[in-house]
Write an enzyme that holds these catalytic residues in place. Structure first.
Site, short mmCIF file in Angstrom:
data_model
loop_
_atom_site.label_atom_id
_atom_site.label_comp_id
_atom_site.label_asym_id
_atom_site.label_seq_id
_atom_site.Cartn_x
_atom_site.Cartn_y
_atom_site.Cartn_z
N GLU A 205 0.80 -1.06 -0.42
CA GLU A 205 0.00 -0.53 -0.32
C GLU A 205 1.40 1.66 -0.23
O GLU A 205 1.13 1.95 1.19
CB GLU A 205 -1.09 0.08 1.01
CG GLU A 205 -2.06 -1.12 1.30
CD GLU A 205 -2.79 -0.61 2.33
OE1 GLU A 205 -3.08 -0.13 3.12
OE2 GLU A 205 -4.49 -0.89 1.85
N GLU A 306 -6.38 -7.25 -1.89
CA GLU A 306 -6.30 -7.56 0.10
C GLU A 306 -7.94 -7.31 -0.59
O GLU A 306 -8.72 -5.97 -0.52
CB GLU A 306 -5.80 -6.70 0.78
CG GLU A 306 -4.62 -6.98 1.14
CD GLU A 306 -4.01 -6.11 2.07
OE1 GLU A 306 -4.51 -5.46 3.22
OE2 GLU A 306 -2.59 -5.97 1.99
C1 IPT Z 1 -4.61 -2.93 5.06
C2 IPT Z 1 -2.98 -3.60 5.13
O1 IPT Z 1 -2.35 -3.71 3.74
C3 IPT Z 1 -2.94 -4.89 5.73
O2 IPT Z 1 -1.45 -4.70 5.72
C4 IPT Z 1 -3.28 -5.02 6.56
O3 IPT Z 1 -3.00 -3.96 7.76
C5 IPT Z 1 -5.19 -4.55 6.63
O4 IPT Z 1 -5.15 -3.21 6.43
C6 IPT Z 1 -6.01 -4.36 7.65
O5 IPT Z 1 -6.12 -5.85 8.58
S1 IPT Z 1 -4.88 -1.38 4.71
C7 IPT Z 1 -6.81 -1.14 4.53
C8 IPT Z 1 -7.24 -1.42 5.57
C9 IPT Z 1 -5.92 0.32 3.88
#
Ligand code: IPT
Length: 997
Positions: A205, A306
């Site tokens: 990110e 994700e």
């Molecule tokens: C996203 C992250 O890439 C991941 O590592 C983890 O932290 C996740 O959030 C939350 O569990 S960031 C996203 C919420 C913008």
């Protein structure tokens, strides 16, 4: 529960087969993954040599693959003997890929001293992925976020000059060094070298800058990370994960651009307190994502790297059961189907198994459990009803009779997938509708035989038209496709709907329909088609038309059907070319043909009828976990083979923890007048690189990382000679959310700050007793370091927020009156326990001695138990051991249960060490976690186990545990086999551990 993913996966498979004119199964894998780092590549027989992509999909050696992935962090399950267990469970759900982070903080606790051995080695993970038939997406950071300590940054990065995540004289060499160490480990496991890794994600990110800056992201930094990966031999495509679809680093955007653009999405937010409300925390519904994709990255397959599969929870939070409600099967049916309708071709669910923030590896805002409300629970059980399918609605009025539903057509050349959802996607009301769909037989109004279709609240459906099932064609089906398979003499199709719903399909055959099992549907034969309508009940119906067997199931029954790939010659299970459909119960892991025997492995929680659907020819017997099924019978009509797998209650006893032979020792001798801290670290740095976020307001830095103490309990000792003018001690301390402190002058208790879930910093005045002029005094401050913060926003530098005393004053005196010393874990970054890594132990006296490890010298300790506890503030350490003799052939996850927590309860902090591994941080007045699962492998199920508890009583009256139990959280009979023990290095006398007495 397994199913919805399977449903979807089989559907996607069909989408691709039709859309792309090719199968999606991976190229047959010809070479085993070679485990030896030094093995020359030419030893690997015909490895897959190319991973390519176009706008439609990733292609492995010429074969297209739809990537359906679940996130799992091996570092959150430090029992490598269980990695295959979790991976088999992920594979059984229908996933073909797993995405994993690597946590730099655990591998390079001291700068330049990288080690990835023992529980931190990845080879066993790569082997297990290959064996289970899962590809891997590697996400080595260097920054990972992940609710991990420092977002994956080692503690020593706090000492570096400049901003993390931009190129700079300190930071760039640090990340290059890390990538030069982790890179080759990943490179060797690429699919091009016979391993499972097909994609690599640089950074994480790299999307957001701090709101208080007008600086921008640093493309040269993104490029540095990518170049470093290429330099060590990463040849597979590099894929990004933009925080949302902003278009950062998409191909063609210049410096820092990746090969394949991907983004993330957490549509209902990350707070679980109001779990029935999808709009509770700044949520959004993914709209127009396909259109954005076409604008941003039209030449790459649409990738969501994700997508929300759960949520983390905070101190005092609602608990993971609430997260599992918020992110339940309904969420997945509605939101995932919406993603599929958006044309996603690379899809990763974060998390599918969350695991544990053991050993202080979590960020300060979270607690020990990282269950995440994910489909597979922290204790590896799989009961949660999660998984589903669907898509972005674009057009509704022309397809349905009501504007309460939205219908999106996902089209291929001929086949169409009609994705239906509520116009108000949060609606909990069931509605009736009819459809007007375009098919090769013209426009049809469905249902043709009368009645209505129904869409329950918070549901979404995929109807198909012109869908091929082997040599048959469904003109349409309103029931959803689970899977189908073509055998030599028959074809089997499994479809499902919700109980009570009316469904209808039309098949291109007018052969006489035979009802082999269940209630007779209504049939109507017209223009070369058989139209069939039925109501879904909990008992299945099997209809045979020509040589097509159609199983009409209800959704919950569909959960019991498993599609298992048979192993290839190399033992891997990537290829879908030969597979079986088996109905069973709780879990099926693997299937194998040995001659005419089908050998199944799986888990049972009750005696279960196992039914092999459309039996492969020449099958004469079926075994389950090595035992022949009982009462094996063959049905000549349905051509299934079925029998019973017998569940037997296990016999075992667990120790009653209250009757163990507990020993205890004072773990805060530092407040005794005789204590000698001459070996402690003198806080003598007059400058700090942390001035970016804090200017020193003290004569010397008291930031713990400036002295190499990066985690766990920290102790400060402040020496001064009194003038008798001293009136109070003011200290401002920063430990991260939920941290606490206790302070003493000499052995006199000054007070505690109990901590609060959302307070990372706290300032306090302690009034002092009358002091004697000329006499030497010492303050002792015990302080809980909750971990370093994440660094999500570039230039925010949150990961550099120091831990320890930020500021202090001694009323009536100058700051310089006090000379401070400090300690944390023994050795700091030269940490002693190389087995359990740099974050596992803190600076409590007993931890420094290594007494939390197996076989501490208990002959030196007194009798005393945590149930008796202590009657004054301080820290007591407790030790006990017990034997386990758990039955073979069962998976019985165990958990330690602490008392109920209560915001108004006595404040105390308790660490739980199991065989030396920190597996629980229990905060009695903060909560919410009270039950701490500990996996087999960390617990020795067939031997002696050593547990240690530190009890930090923050209250003037001390503290004790009312209850403390060891109990099973679940019981299944399993075919998994023995679980290897994690490395268990035990206690050894530590030199220079400044016992000080
Ligand atoms: C996203 C992250 O890439 C991941 O590592 C983890 O932290 C996740 O959030 C939350 O569990 S960031 C996203 C919420 C913008």
């Amino acid at each position: 529960m397994s199913l919805l993913v399977m449903l979807f996966f089989s559907l996607l498979r069909c989408i691709l087969v039709v859309a792309l004119g090719t199968g999606v199964s991976a190229a047959p894998r010809t070479g085993p993954y070679i485990d030896k780092r030094e093995a020359p590549l030419q030893n690997i027989a015909s490895p897959i040599t190319s991973v390519t992509w176009d706008d439609k999909s990733v292609t492995l050696n010429g074969e297209r693959i739809m990537i359906y992935s679940g996130e799992f962090h091996p570092f959150r399950l430090p029992s490598p003997g269980l990695w295959l267990d979790v991976l088999q469970k992920i594979k059984a759900l229908g996933f073909n890929t797993v995405s994993f982070y690597v946590d730099w903080a655990l591998l390079e606790g001291k700068q330049g001293n990288f080690s990835a051995d023992g529980i931190f080695a990845l080879d066993a993970f790569f082997q297990a992925a290959t064996e289970s038939g899962l590809y891997l997406i590697a996400r080595p950071g260097p920054y990972i976020n992940a609710e991990a300590y420092g977002g994956g940054f080692p503690g020593w990065l706090q000492r570096m000059r400049g901003d993390p995540r931009v190129n700079g004289p300190d930071y760039t060499p640090a990340i290059k060094s890390y990538l030069s160490n982790i890179g080759p480990i990943l490179a060797k496991a690429q699919i091009t070298n016979g391993g499972p890794i097909i994609l690599v994600q640089p950074e994480n990110e790299y999307s957001l800058v701090d709101l208080n800056t007008d600086k921008t992201l640093d493309p040269s930094y993104m490029q540095t990370v990518e170049d470093a990966l290429r330099e060590v031999g990463i040849v597979v495509p590099l894929i990004s994960n933009d925080a949302l679809n902003y278009g950062n680093w998409a191909p063609g955007t210049g410096e820092g651009a990746v090969d394949i653009y991907g983004h993330d999405g957490y549509p209902v937010g990350l707070k679980c307190a109001d779990p029935d409300n999808w709009n509770a925390s700044g949520s959004f519904f993914p709209q127009d994502w396909w259109a954005a994709h076409l604008r941003q990255s039209p030449s790459t397959p649409y990738a969501i790297m994700e997508f929300q599969g759960g949520s983390y929870d905070q101190w005092s939070g609602a608990g993971y059961d609430a997260c599992a409600v918020l992110l339940n099967h309904e969420f997945e049916r509605v939101y995932y189907k919406n993603d599929y309708a958006s044309g996603v071709k690379i899809f990763n669910v974060y998390m599918v198994f969350g695991g544990t923030n053991w050993g202080n590896l979590g960020f300060p805002e979270g607690y020990t459990s990282y269950d995440y409300g994910a489909a597979i629970k922290e204790d590896r059980t799989v009961w949660r009803e999660k998984y589903s399918n669907l898509n972005t609605p674009t057009n509704h009025s022309e397809y349905a009779n009501t504007d309460e539903v939205m219908v999106t057509a996902v089209t291929t050349d001929m086949t169409k997938f009609w994705v239906v959802r509520h116009t108000d996607y949060t609606s909990t009301a069931g509605i009736e509708y009819t459809l007007r769909l375009t098919t090769t037989a013209g426009n049809l109004s469905l249902p043709q035989l009368g009645g209505k279709l129904t869409l329950p609240g918070r549901d979404s459906k995929i109807h198909v038209t012109d869908y091929s099932v082997g040599s048959y064609s469904l003109l349409y089906s309103t029931a959803e496709i689970f899977t189908w398979k073509e055998y030599a003499s028959e074809t089997v199709l499994l479809i499902y709907g919700g109980v009570g719903e009316t469904h209808e399909l039309a098949l291109n055959s007018t052969a006489f329909p035979q009802v082999l099992e269940g209630r007779r549907p209504v049939f109507h034969s017209t223009a070369g088609q058989t139209v069939m309508q039925w109501n879904v009940t909990t008992s299945r119906t099997i209809v045979k038309i020509d040589s097509l067997l159609i199983y009409l199931l209800d959704r919950n029954a569909a959960y019991n059907y498993w599609v298992l790939n048979l192993p290839d010659t190399d033992g891997s299970r990537y290829s879908t070319a030969s597979s079986v459909i088996v109905k069973a119960g709780y879990l099926l892991r693997t299937a194998e043909m040995n001659g005419s025997t089908l050998a199944l492995r799986g888990d049972l929680n009750v005696t279960t009828t196992v039914e092999v659907i459309g039996s492969p020819s020449k099958l004469s017997s079926v075994t389950f976990n090595g035992k022949a099924l009982s009462n094996l019978s063959t049905s000549n009509t349905t051509e299934t083979l079925s029998g019973q797998a017998i569940y037997q209650e296990p016999n075992f006893t667990l120790p009653d923890l209250s009757s163990l032979d507990w020993k205890t020792v004072d773990s805060l001798p530092e407040i005794q007048s005789t204590y000698n801290d001459s070996r402690w670290t003198l806080a003598d740095h007059t400058t700090t690189n942390n001035t970016e976020t804090q200017n020193l307001t003290t004569p010397t830095s008291l930031y713990s990382s400036d002295y190499g103490y990066n985690i766990g309990s920290l102790l400060y000792r402040g020496h001064f000679a009194a003038t008798s003018n001293e009136s109070y001690l003011y200290i401002n301390i920063q430990g991260g959310d939920a941290f606490g402190i206790s302070a003493w002058i000499g052995d006199e208790f000054l007070g505690s700050y109990a901590g609060a879930s959302n307070k990372a910093t706290y300032a306090q005045n302690f009034s002092l007793p009358a002091l004697t002029a000329g006499k030497n005094y010492v303050f002792t401050v015990l302080h809980d370091h909750m971990g370093n913060e994440q660094n999500g926003h570039v230039y925010g530098d949150n990961s550099k927020r120091p831990r320890g005393i930020l500021d202090y004053a001694l009323g009536g005196r100058d700051q310089s009156a006090i000379a401070w010393k400090l300690t944390g874990n023994l050795g700091g970054e030269d940490y002693k326990d190389r087995t359990r890594g740099p974050l596992n132990e803190g600076g409590l006296y007993a931890e420094r001695q290594g007494w939390h490890l197996p076989q501490p010298p208990t002959d030196k300790f007194e009798s005393g138990s945590p149930f008796e506890g202590v009657s004054k503030p301080g820290v007591a350490f407790y030790f006990a051991s017990f034997d386990l003799d758990m039955p073979e052939g069962y998976d019985i996850p165990l958990e330690f249960a602490f008392p109920k927590w209560s915001a108004s309860g006595t404040p105390y902090r308790c660490l739980l060490y199991v065989n030396g591994y920190l597996f629980g941080k229990y905060l009695h007045a903060i909560g919410p976690q009270t039950n701490f699962p500990v996996p087999e492998g960390i617990l020795d199920y067939h031997g002696t186990n050593y547990i240690a508890l530190s009890l930090w009583a923050q209250d003037a009256n001390g503290a004790a545990l009312d209850t403390f139990l060891l109990r099973p959280s679940h019981i299944v009979q399993t075919g998994y086999g023995a679980v290897e023990l994690s490395p268990m290095a035990g206690y050894e006398l530590r030199e220079n551990a400044y016992s000080g007495l």
